[in-house]
Design a protein around this motif. Sequence first.
Motif, PDB file in Angstrom:
ATOM      1  N   CYS A   8       2.855   7.875  -0.217  1.00  0.00           N
ATOM      2  CA  CYS A   8       2.659   8.986   0.748  1.00  0.00           C
ATOM      3  C   CYS A   8       2.040  10.179   0.020  1.00  0.00           C
ATOM      4  CB  CYS A   8       3.936   9.378   1.253  1.00  0.00           C
ATOM      5  SG  CYS A   8       3.978  10.787   2.341  1.00  0.00           S
ATOM      6  N   GLY A   9       1.035  10.871   0.582  1.00  0.00           N
ATOM      7  CA  GLY A   9       0.422  11.906   0.134  1.00  0.00           C
ATOM      8  C   GLY A   9       1.387  13.182  -0.275  1.00  0.00           C
ATOM      9  N   VAL A  10       2.462  13.251   0.304  1.00  0.00           N
ATOM     10  CA  VAL A  10       3.419  14.311   0.055  1.00  0.00           C
ATOM     11  C   VAL A  10       4.101  14.248  -1.141  1.00  0.00           C
ATOM     12  CG1 VAL A  10       5.798  15.317   0.823  1.00  0.00           C
ATOM     13  CG2 VAL A  10       3.880  14.520   2.620  1.00  0.00           C
ATOM     14  N   ARG A  11       4.076  14.912  -2.210  1.00  0.00           N
ATOM     15  CA  ARG A  11       4.700  14.927  -3.550  1.00  0.00           C
ATOM     16  C   ARG A  11       6.454  14.541  -3.256  1.00  0.00           C
ATOM     17  NH1 ARG A  11       1.770  18.837  -7.969  1.00  0.00           N
ATOM     18  NH2 ARG A  11      -0.329  18.153  -7.063  1.00  0.00           N
ATOM     19  N   GLY A  12       6.757  13.826  -3.981  1.00  0.00           N
ATOM     20  CA  GLY A  12       8.165  13.394  -3.695  1.00  0.00           C
ATOM     21  C   GLY A  12       8.745  12.528  -2.858  1.00  0.00           C
ATOM     22  N   CYS A  13       7.858  12.043  -1.933  1.00  0.00           N
ATOM     23  CA  CYS A  13       7.981  10.979  -1.106  1.00  0.00           C
ATOM     24  C   CYS A  13       8.225   9.629  -1.718  1.00  0.00           C
ATOM     25  CB  CYS A  13       7.128  10.998   0.022  1.00  0.00           C
ATOM     26  SG  CYS A  13       7.537   9.920   1.496  1.00  0.00           S
ATOM     27  N   LYS A  14       9.042   8.998  -1.513  1.00  0.00           N
ATOM     28  CA  LYS A  14       9.279   7.716  -2.183  1.00  0.00           C
ATOM     29  C   LYS A  14       8.857   6.356  -1.108  1.00  0.00           C
ATOM     30  CE  LYS A  14      11.278   9.363  -5.829  1.00  0.00           C
ATOM     31  NZ  LYS A  14      10.818   9.879  -6.858  1.00  0.00           N
ATOM     32  N   ALA A  15       8.106   6.782   0.002  1.00  0.00           N
ATOM     33  CA  ALA A  15       7.762   5.727   0.895  1.00  0.00           C
ATOM     34  C   ALA A  15       6.780   4.604   0.172  1.00  0.00           C
ATOM     35  CB  ALA A  15       7.184   6.228   1.975  1.00  0.00           C
ATOM     36  N   ASP A  16       6.892   3.558   0.274  1.00  0.00           N
ATOM     37  CA  ASP A  16       5.930   2.668  -0.484  1.00  0.00           C
ATOM     38  C   ASP A  16       5.199   1.674   0.501  1.00  0.00           C
ATOM     39  OD1 ASP A  16       8.264   1.253   0.204  1.00  0.00           O
ATOM     40  OD2 ASP A  16       8.373   0.094  -1.572  1.00  0.00           O
ATOM     41  N   ASN A  17       5.565   1.706   1.854  1.00  0.00           N
ATOM     42  CA  ASN A  17       4.772   1.184   2.736  1.00  0.00           C
ATOM     43  C   ASN A  17       3.651   1.776   3.586  1.00  0.00           C
ATOM     44  OD1 ASN A  17       6.211   2.897   4.354  1.00  0.00           O
ATOM     45  ND2 ASN A  17       7.340   1.627   5.639  1.00  0.00           N
ATOM     46  N   VAL A  18       3.231   2.642   2.779  1.00  0.00           N
ATOM     47  CA  VAL A  18       1.914   3.504   3.324  1.00  0.00           C
ATOM     48  C   VAL A  18       0.630   2.797   3.648  1.00  0.00           C
ATOM     49  CG1 VAL A  18       0.402   5.411   2.844  1.00  0.00           C
ATOM     50  CG2 VAL A  18       2.901   5.483   2.164  1.00  0.00           C
ATOM     51  N   GLY A  19       0.508   1.679   2.753  1.00  0.00           N
ATOM     52  CA  GLY A  19      -0.611   0.941   2.894  1.00  0.00           C
ATOM     53  C   GLY A  19      -0.740   0.123   4.236  1.00  0.00           C
ATOM     54  N   LEU A  20       0.602  -0.536   4.632  1.00  0.00           N
ATOM     55  CA  LEU A  20       0.807  -1.455   5.920  1.00  0.00           C
ATOM     56  C   LEU A  20       0.845  -0.187   7.027  1.00  0.00           C
ATOM     57  CD1 LEU A  20       0.940  -3.895   7.079  1.00  0.00           C
ATOM     58  CD2 LEU A  20       3.317  -4.043   6.604  1.00  0.00           C
ATOM     59  N   LEU A  21       1.825   0.581   7.069  1.00  0.00           N
ATOM     60  CA  LEU A  21       2.291   1.528   8.102  1.00  0.00           C
ATOM     61  C   LEU A  21       1.857   2.835   8.059  1.00  0.00           C
ATOM     62  CD1 LEU A  21       5.706   0.186   8.517  1.00  0.00           C
ATOM     63  CD2 LEU A  21       3.906  -0.572   9.836  1.00  0.00           C
ATOM     64  N   GLY A  22       1.096   3.435   7.143  1.00  0.00           N
ATOM     65  CA  GLY A  22       0.734   4.646   6.912  1.00  0.00           C
ATOM     66  C   GLY A  22      -0.227   5.001   7.917  1.00  0.00           C
ATOM     67  N   THR A  23      -0.438   6.390   8.036  1.00  0.00           N
ATOM     68  CA  THR A  23      -1.797   7.073   8.807  1.00  0.00           C
ATOM     69  C   THR A  23      -2.468   7.734   7.951  1.00  0.00           C
ATOM     70  OG1 THR A  23      -0.387   8.541   9.615  1.00  0.00           O
ATOM     71  CG2 THR A  23      -0.439   6.525  10.943  1.00  0.00           C
ATOM     72  N   VAL A  24      -3.860   8.016   8.363  1.00  0.00           N
ATOM     73  CA  VAL A  24      -4.670   9.005   7.488  1.00  0.00           C
ATOM     74  C   VAL A  24      -4.866  10.154   8.328  1.00  0.00           C
ATOM     75  CG1 VAL A  24      -7.019   9.261   6.678  1.00  0.00           C
ATOM     76  CG2 VAL A  24      -5.659   7.003   6.503  1.00  0.00           C
ATOM     77  N   CYS A  25      -4.578  11.305   7.940  1.00  0.00           N
ATOM     78  CA  CYS A  25      -4.741  12.519   8.396  1.00  0.00           C
ATOM     79  C   CYS A  25      -6.325  12.936   8.811  1.00  0.00           C
ATOM     80  CB  CYS A  25      -4.241  13.665   7.560  1.00  0.00           C
ATOM     81  SG  CYS A  25      -4.390  15.467   8.387  1.00  0.00           S
ATOM     82  N   THR A  26      -6.493  13.537   9.989  1.00  0.00           N
ATOM     83  CA  THR A  26      -7.992  13.812  10.229  1.00  0.00           C
ATOM     84  C   THR A  26      -8.403  14.873   9.851  1.00  0.00           C
ATOM     85  OG1 THR A  26      -7.057  14.700  12.469  1.00  0.00           O
ATOM     86  CG2 THR A  26      -7.713  12.415  12.439  1.00  0.00           C
ATOM     87  N   HIS A  27      -7.515  15.804   9.281  1.00  0.00           N
ATOM     88  CA  HIS A  27      -7.876  17.065   8.622  1.00  0.00           C
ATOM     89  C   HIS A  27      -7.953  17.032   7.240  1.00  0.00           C
ATOM     90  CE1 HIS A  27      -6.934  18.736  12.691  1.00  0.00           C
ATOM     91  NE2 HIS A  27      -5.717  18.057  12.624  1.00  0.00           N
ATOM     92  N   CYS A  28      -7.181  16.457   6.304  1.00  0.00           N
ATOM     93  CA  CYS A  28      -7.218  16.462   5.029  1.00  0.00           C
ATOM     94  C   CYS A  28      -7.625  15.164   4.483  1.00  0.00           C
ATOM     95  CB  CYS A  28      -5.831  16.832   4.541  1.00  0.00           C
ATOM     96  SG  CYS A  28      -4.523  15.772   4.669  1.00  0.00           S
ATOM     97  N   ARG A  29      -7.628  14.044   5.462  1.00  0.00           N
ATOM     98  CA  ARG A  29      -8.247  12.515   4.926  1.00  0.00           C
ATOM     99  C   ARG A  29      -7.246  12.123   4.111  1.00  0.00           C
ATOM    100  NH1 ARG A  29     -10.930  12.450   9.179  1.00  0.00           N
ATOM    101  NH2 ARG A  29     -12.990  13.368   9.319  1.00  0.00           N
TER     102      ARG A  29
END
Length: 118
Positions: A8-29
């Motif tokens: 995840c793009g947030v520092r300190g977030c431990k989520a590791d499923n971003v490649g499969l279930l993550g989303t891309v922000c339209t503002h910061c990409r």
Amino acid sequence: LDRGVRTCGVRGCKADNVGLLGTVCTHCRLQYCMSHALPEAHGCGEEAKAGAREKWEKEARKAKEADRARAAGRPMLPGSQKQRAEVLRQELHKKIADKEGGRARKTKDDDKDKDKRR
């Protein structure tokens, strides 16, 4: 967009499923997990708010112009729609003319033949 990013793009977030279930922000990409997917959750809230306000104002202006046009008794058609409408109108008239030209005209003899068959 880097497909190799798995966190995840947030520092300190431990989520590791971003490649499969993550989303891309339209503002910061950047790519975020589902917990930080909303712009307000990862720091793009002001940009999202400004973008939504701009979109709403644009739609409100269009609606106001359309209302004024309807009140004046003329339809609100942008240039490209006017051109398309004119092309479609011409095509319709051409089709009608072609169909009328292909139709067999009735003659008095046709009516007499029909009466004889009865």
